[in-house]
Design a protein around this motif. Structure first.
Motif, PDB file in Angstrom:
ATOM      1  N   MET A 220     -39.790  23.916  46.092  1.00 26.64           N
ATOM      2  CA  MET A 220     -39.566  23.312  47.396  1.00 26.64           C
ATOM      3  C   MET A 220     -38.104  23.474  47.755  1.00 26.64           C
ATOM      4  SD  MET A 220     -38.287  20.558  49.238  1.00 26.64           S
ATOM      5  CE  MET A 220     -37.964  19.304  48.021  1.00 26.64           C
ATOM      6  N   ILE A 221     -37.831  23.879  48.987  1.00 25.50           N
ATOM      7  CA  ILE A 221     -36.473  24.198  49.416  1.00 25.50           C
ATOM      8  C   ILE A 221     -36.139  23.378  50.651  1.00 25.50           C
ATOM      9  CG2 ILE A 221     -34.917  26.042  50.163  1.00 25.50           C
ATOM     10  CD1 ILE A 221     -37.143  27.935  48.837  1.00 25.50           C
ATOM     11  N   LEU A 222     -35.002  22.715  50.636  1.00 31.83           N
ATOM     12  CA  LEU A 222     -34.473  22.013  51.797  1.00 31.83           C
ATOM     13  C   LEU A 222     -33.275  22.788  52.319  1.00 31.83           C
ATOM     14  CD1 LEU A 222     -34.605  18.278  50.606  1.00 31.83           C
ATOM     15  CD2 LEU A 222     -36.191  19.451  52.143  1.00 31.83           C
ATOM     16  N   SER A 223     -33.273  23.051  53.614  1.00 35.08           N
ATOM     17  CA  SER A 223     -32.196  23.821  54.220  1.00 35.08           C
ATOM     18  C   SER A 223     -31.862  23.230  55.580  1.00 35.08           C
ATOM     19  CB  SER A 223     -32.622  25.291  54.369  1.00 35.08           C
ATOM     20  OG  SER A 223     -31.596  26.050  54.984  1.00 35.08           O
ATOM     21  N   THR A 224     -30.654  23.490  56.028  1.00 35.81           N
ATOM     22  CA  THR A 224     -30.228  23.021  57.338  1.00 35.81           C
ATOM     23  C   THR A 224     -29.365  24.090  57.987  1.00 35.81           C
ATOM     24  OG1 THR A 224     -29.194  21.187  58.545  1.00 35.81           O
ATOM     25  CG2 THR A 224     -28.139  21.895  56.494  1.00 35.81           C
TER      26      THR A 224
END
Length: 271
Positions: A220-224
């Motif tokens: 799972m990857i969180l990016s902004t």
């Protein structure tokens, strides 16, 4: 990014590694993690897969675009390109093909902890498919690896059928065996607080999608994004590499020109 494949004995998801993908209820695990820095803007949540070859020729062709466009005849008589996921128990499959059959169906809950210990649900998502005009496909059957038929999988009336956003994202096959695809968007609610504050979070996972059989991995990857846009290291690396090659060739050609360029290449022609 958080890897939740569970191959490591110390991983909380290791207990789900050998559980059948169609077990009811599904095996669940929880991974705790800490964000060191706040995410100020909208947060994009991706799921990532490794060693999954969506670019295989037979896999890419295993679909029926006419069926996906809602053609009635293709619903009951899918393309032969969908074999061996064209029919099941003498009924046509909708949506047919290997791409749809292998659709990622992970279920993830992202939780954050308040200072008082209470838990807030930030993002709850399940990737499934449902045809908008389900009456047209009562004569069809679900894909082999799907736990439910297509007309029973989504409660959102505006995000159903072959226009389901998760389904559209999955059907865009990736060019490389390691890829990530957009899962959910966590929008910023106000300008006074960041979308995700630094602190403790947990990821509750329903382990529905097995990857151990082909030595794959899940994450799972969180990016902004910032005011300059999203982070894309590939373009920077490509520009630096091409620029370095051009500079090196320019130096080589300059040396050759200074060494051999002043020579008189003309020859006297005898009378």
């Amino acid at each position: 990014q958080i890897d939740y494949t569970g191959t490591e004995p110390s991983s909380p998801c290791n207990k789900c590694l050998n559980v059948s993908w169609d077990s009811t209820p599904p095996c669940t695990c929880t991974i705790n993690f800490t964000l060191e820095h706040s995410f100020e803007s909208n947060v994009f949540m991706y799921y990532g897969l490794s060693n999954f070859y969506q670019n295989h020729r037979r896999y890419v062709k295993s679909r029926d675009d006419s069926q996906l466009n809602g053609d009635n005849s293709s619903l009951l008589n899918p393309s032969k390109e969908c074999e061996p996921y064209r029919t099941n128990e003498d009924k046509p499959i909708a949506p047919c093909g290997a791409i749809a059959n292998s659709m990622f169906n992970g279920m993830v809950t992202l939780l954050t902890y308040h200072l008082d210990g209470s838990v807030i649900w930030l993002c709850y998502s399940v990737l499934y498919l449902k045809h908008y005009y389900f009456c047209l496909i009562l004569g069809t059957t679900k894909p082999v690896n799907w736990p439910k038929p297509v007309y029973m999988l989504d409660s959102e009336p505006d995000n159903n059928g072959f226009i389901n956003e998760d389904f559209i994202v999955w059907m865009r096959t990736a060019a490389l065996p390691t890829f990530r695809k957009l899962y959910r968007l966590i929008e910023r609610k106000n300008n006074l607080q960041p979308t995700l504050q630094a602190g403790r979070y947990s990821l509750d996972i329903a382990y529905n999608y097995p990857v151990h059989s082909f030595d794959g991995r899940k994450r799972m990857i969180l990016s902004t994004i910032s005011w300059m846009g999203g982070k894309n290291p590939f373009l920077g690396i490509a520009y630096i590499t091409v620029g370095s090659i051009c500079f090196f060739l320019g130096v080589v050609l300059l040396i050759i020109h200074h060494k051999y360029g002043n020579r008189n290449s003309s020859a006297d022609i005898p009378n």
